[in-house]
Enzyme design. Structure first.
Site, PDB file in Angstrom:
ATOM      1  CE1 TYR A   1       0.633  18.956   1.981  1.00  0.00           C
ATOM      2  CE2 TYR A   1       1.180  17.582   0.007  1.00  0.00           C
ATOM      3  CZ  TYR A   1       1.682  18.734   0.759  1.00  0.00           C
ATOM      4  OH  TYR A   1       2.857  19.350   0.657  1.00  0.00           O
TER       5      TYR A   1
ATOM      6  CE1 TYR B   1       0.450  13.689  -0.784  1.00  0.00           C
ATOM      7  CE2 TYR B   1      -1.299  14.533  -2.242  1.00  0.00           C
ATOM      8  CZ  TYR B   1      -0.719  13.722  -0.972  1.00  0.00           C
ATOM      9  OH  TYR B   1      -1.613  13.382  -0.098  1.00  0.00           O
TER      10      TYR B   1
HETATM   11  P1  NAI Z   1      -0.158   6.959   8.631  1.00  0.00           P
HETATM   12  O1  NAI Z   1       0.889   6.151   7.861  1.00  0.00           O
HETATM   13  O2  NAI Z   1       0.067   7.264  10.068  1.00  0.00           O
HETATM   14  O3  NAI Z   1      -1.564   6.768   8.238  1.00  0.00           O
HETATM   15  C1  NAI Z   1      -2.027   6.393   6.941  1.00  0.00           C
HETATM   16  C2  NAI Z   1      -3.060   5.029   7.564  1.00  0.00           C
HETATM   17  O4  NAI Z   1      -3.747   4.799   6.527  1.00  0.00           O
HETATM   18  C3  NAI Z   1      -2.301   4.095   7.923  1.00  0.00           C
HETATM   19  O5  NAI Z   1      -2.367   3.591   9.305  1.00  0.00           O
HETATM   20  C4  NAI Z   1      -2.547   2.794   6.731  1.00  0.00           C
HETATM   21  O6  NAI Z   1      -2.566   1.516   7.567  1.00  0.00           O
HETATM   22  C5  NAI Z   1      -3.945   3.250   6.849  1.00  0.00           C
HETATM   23  N1  NAI Z   1      -4.469   2.794   5.451  1.00  0.00           N
HETATM   24  C6  NAI Z   1      -4.068   2.961   4.197  1.00  0.00           C
HETATM   25  N2  NAI Z   1      -4.763   2.263   3.345  1.00  0.00           N
HETATM   26  C7  NAI Z   1      -5.842   1.680   3.852  1.00  0.00           C
HETATM   27  C8  NAI Z   1      -7.188   1.075   3.636  1.00  0.00           C
HETATM   28  N3  NAI Z   1      -7.361   0.565   2.419  1.00  0.00           N
HETATM   29  N4  NAI Z   1      -7.891   0.712   4.571  1.00  0.00           N
HETATM   30  C9  NAI Z   1      -7.810   1.085   5.940  1.00  0.00           C
HETATM   31  N5  NAI Z   1      -6.639   1.606   6.506  1.00  0.00           N
HETATM   32  C10 NAI Z   1      -5.510   2.183   5.256  1.00  0.00           C
HETATM   33  O7  NAI Z   1       0.322   8.599   7.940  1.00  0.00           O
HETATM   34  P2  NAI Z   1      -0.324   9.979   8.125  1.00  0.00           P
HETATM   35  O8  NAI Z   1       0.657  10.899   7.314  1.00  0.00           O
HETATM   36  O9  NAI Z   1      -0.706  10.301   9.626  1.00  0.00           O
HETATM   37  O10 NAI Z   1      -1.883   9.743   7.264  1.00  0.00           O
HETATM   38  C11 NAI Z   1      -2.982  10.142   7.674  1.00  0.00           C
HETATM   39  C12 NAI Z   1      -3.633  11.240   6.885  1.00  0.00           C
HETATM   40  O11 NAI Z   1      -3.082  12.556   6.864  1.00  0.00           O
HETATM   41  C13 NAI Z   1      -3.724  10.781   5.220  1.00  0.00           C
HETATM   42  O12 NAI Z   1      -4.944  10.940   4.735  1.00  0.00           O
HETATM   43  C14 NAI Z   1      -2.691  11.608   4.639  1.00  0.00           C
HETATM   44  O13 NAI Z   1      -3.020  11.950   3.351  1.00  0.00           O
HETATM   45  C15 NAI Z   1      -2.898  12.665   5.676  1.00  0.00           C
HETATM   46  N6  NAI Z   1      -1.898  13.826   5.542  1.00  0.00           N
HETATM   47  C16 NAI Z   1      -0.626  13.434   5.920  1.00  0.00           C
HETATM   48  C17 NAI Z   1       0.392  14.345   5.578  1.00  0.00           C
HETATM   49  C18 NAI Z   1       1.650  14.191   5.996  1.00  0.00           C
HETATM   50  O14 NAI Z   1       2.630  14.844   5.837  1.00  0.00           O
HETATM   51  N7  NAI Z   1       2.232  12.885   6.886  1.00  0.00           N
HETATM   52  C19 NAI Z   1      -0.032  15.890   5.383  1.00  0.00           C
HETATM   53  C20 NAI Z   1      -1.376  16.218   5.153  1.00  0.00           C
HETATM   54  C21 NAI Z   1      -2.222  15.049   5.054  1.00  0.00           C
END
Ligand code: NAI
Length: 286
Positions: free
Chosen positions: A172, A182
Site C-alpha cells: 500500500y 495508517y
Molecule cells: P483480508 O482481510 O481479506 O486479508 C488479510 C488476511 O491476512 C486475512 O485473511 C487474515 O486472516 C490474514 N492474516 C492476518 N494475520 C495473519 C497471520 N499471522 N498469518 C496468516 N494470515 C494472517 O484483507 P485484504 O485487504 O485483502 O488484505 C490483503 C493484503 O492487501 C494485505 O497485505 C493488505 O495490507 C493489502 N492491501 C489492502 C488494501 C485495502 O484497501 N484493503 C490496500 C492495499 C493493500
C-alpha cells in the site's frame, strides 16, 4: 500441466487473496490455501455451508475448488518459536503444523512443487495508533506479520518452487506517502515489504529462478481494511481524486496478479505495480 498456486491470506471471499485465487482458477491453476489459524474454523464452516458458492462461480459455470486448505500463522517459522500461550490457545490447539516451515513441508508432501506463491496478508495490532504513539512491541508485530512473513515464505517455499515460478504480495502506498490513520508501523511494514521485494527478486531469482513482485493496491473494503476504521473515506477520496473515477474491484487486482504470476510477465521482477485507478500519480487533490 496445470500450474499450482499456494495462496496465504484468504479467510473469506471479500479480500484480495480470494480475488487472486479466482483469477488464477479462471486461468486454469490448481489452488491451495493457507488460512490464518484463528479464522480457519469459520472459513471452513462457511465454505461447507455454501456461503461462498456464488463467489466461487467461474465463467464456465463450475465452482472454484481448493486442492488443500492448511491452517497457517505467518508470524511463526517453526514450533520452537511458538510461545506457550499460543500453543495452548484453544483456537490453535486443535490444529497442527501451522508454522511457515511446517506448512511448506505439508505442501511438499501432499502436493509436490508449486509454481506460484501469493502473500496476501498483513496485521498491525496498533494500526489505529499514530506512529508517534506506537509501542516497540506493536511496531515489531506489524513488521513480523506484514513484512518478515514474506521473507519467511520465500525462504521456506523457495526450495519447492519450480524454476520460472513467481511470487507476489500486496502493498500500500502509505510506504511512500503520508496516509494519516495508517498507523502502528503499518506504513513502515509496507516500506520494508517493497524494499524486500527488490532484494528477494535478486536473491531468490538467482537461487530458485523465480520472480518476486508486489502490487500496490488502491483501497478495498475488505475485512482487514474495515478494522483500520477509515476505509470508506479512503474509497471516497480515491473516487474523487484518482484519474480513473470508479471504485476499485478486487478482481482488478486479481487480474493484474494473474498477469504478473504468468509467463506473460517473464521479464518483470522486483517491481512494485500500482493497481489503484492511478491515484498514486496525482500531486494535488482536485
Ligand atoms: P483480508 O482481510 O481479506 O486479508 C488479510 C488476511 O491476512 C486475512 O485473511 C487474515 O486472516 C490474514 N492474516 C492476518 N494475520 C495473519 C497471520 N499471522 N498469518 C496468516 N494470515 C494472517 O484483507 P485484504 O485487504 O485483502 O488484505 C490483503 C493484503 O492487501 C494485505 O497485505 C493488505 O495490507 C493489502 N492491501 C489492502 C488494501 C485495502 O484497501 N484493503 C490496500 C492495499 C493493500
Amino acid at each position: 500441466r496445470d500450474k499450482k498456486a499456494f495462496i496465504a491470506g484468504v479467510a473469506d471471499d471479500q479480500g484480495f487473496g480470494w480475488a487472486i485465487a479466482k483469477a488464477l482458477a479462471e486461468a486454469g491453476c490448481e489452488i491451495s490455501l493457507g488460512v490464518w489459524v484463528p479464522a480457519l474454523n469459520i472459513f471452513k464452516t462457511s465454505f461447507e455451508k455454501g456461503k461462498f458458492d456464488s463467489s466461487r462461480k467461474l465463467s464456465d459455470g463450475s465452482l472454484m475448488q481448493f486442492a488443500h486448505i492448511y491452517p497457517m500463522d505467518a508470524v511463526f517459522d517453526t514450533m520452537a518459536d511458538v510461545p506457550e500461550e499460543v500453543a495452548t490457545n484453544k483456537r490453535y490447539a486443535g490444529n497442527k503444523a501451522w508454522t511457515v516451515s511446517e506448512v511448506a513441508e505439508s505442501v511438499k508432501k501432499d502436493w509436490g512443487n508449486v509454481d506460484i506463491l501469493v502473500h496476501s496478508l498483513a496485521n498491525g495490532p496498533e494500526v489505529v495508533k499514530p506512529l508517534l504513539e506506537t509501542s516497540r512491541k506493536g511496531y515489531l508485530a506489524a513488521l513480523s506479520a506484514s513484512s518478515y512473513s514474506l521473507i519467511s515464505m520465500v525462504q521456506r517455499f523457495g526450495p519447492l518452487m519450480n524454476p520460472g515460478g513467481s511470487v507476489i504480495s500486496l502493498t500500500y502506498n502509505a510506504s511512500n506517502r503520508i496516509i494519516p490513520g495508517y498507523g502502528g508501523g503499518m506504513s513502515s511494514a509496507k516500506a520494508a515489504l517493497e524494499s524486500d521485494t527488490r532484494v528477494l527478486a535478486y536473491e531468490a531469482g538467482r537461487k530458485y529462478k523465480v520472480r518476486v513482485n508486489t502490487i500496490s493496491a488502491g483501497p478495498l473494503g475488505s475485512r482487514a481494511a474495515k478494522a483500520i476504521g477509515f476505509i470508506d473515506d479512503m474509497i471516497r477520496y480515491s473516487y474523487e481524486n484518482a484519474p480513473v473515477q470508479k471504485e476499485l474491484a478486487a478482481s482488478e487486482v486479481g487480474n493484474v496478479a494473474c498477469f504478473l504470476l504468468s509467463p506473460l510477465a517473464s521479464a518483470v521482477t522486483g517491481h512494485v505495480m500500482f493497481v489503484d485507478n492511478g491515484l498514486n500519480v496525482m500531486g494535488l487533490a482536485t
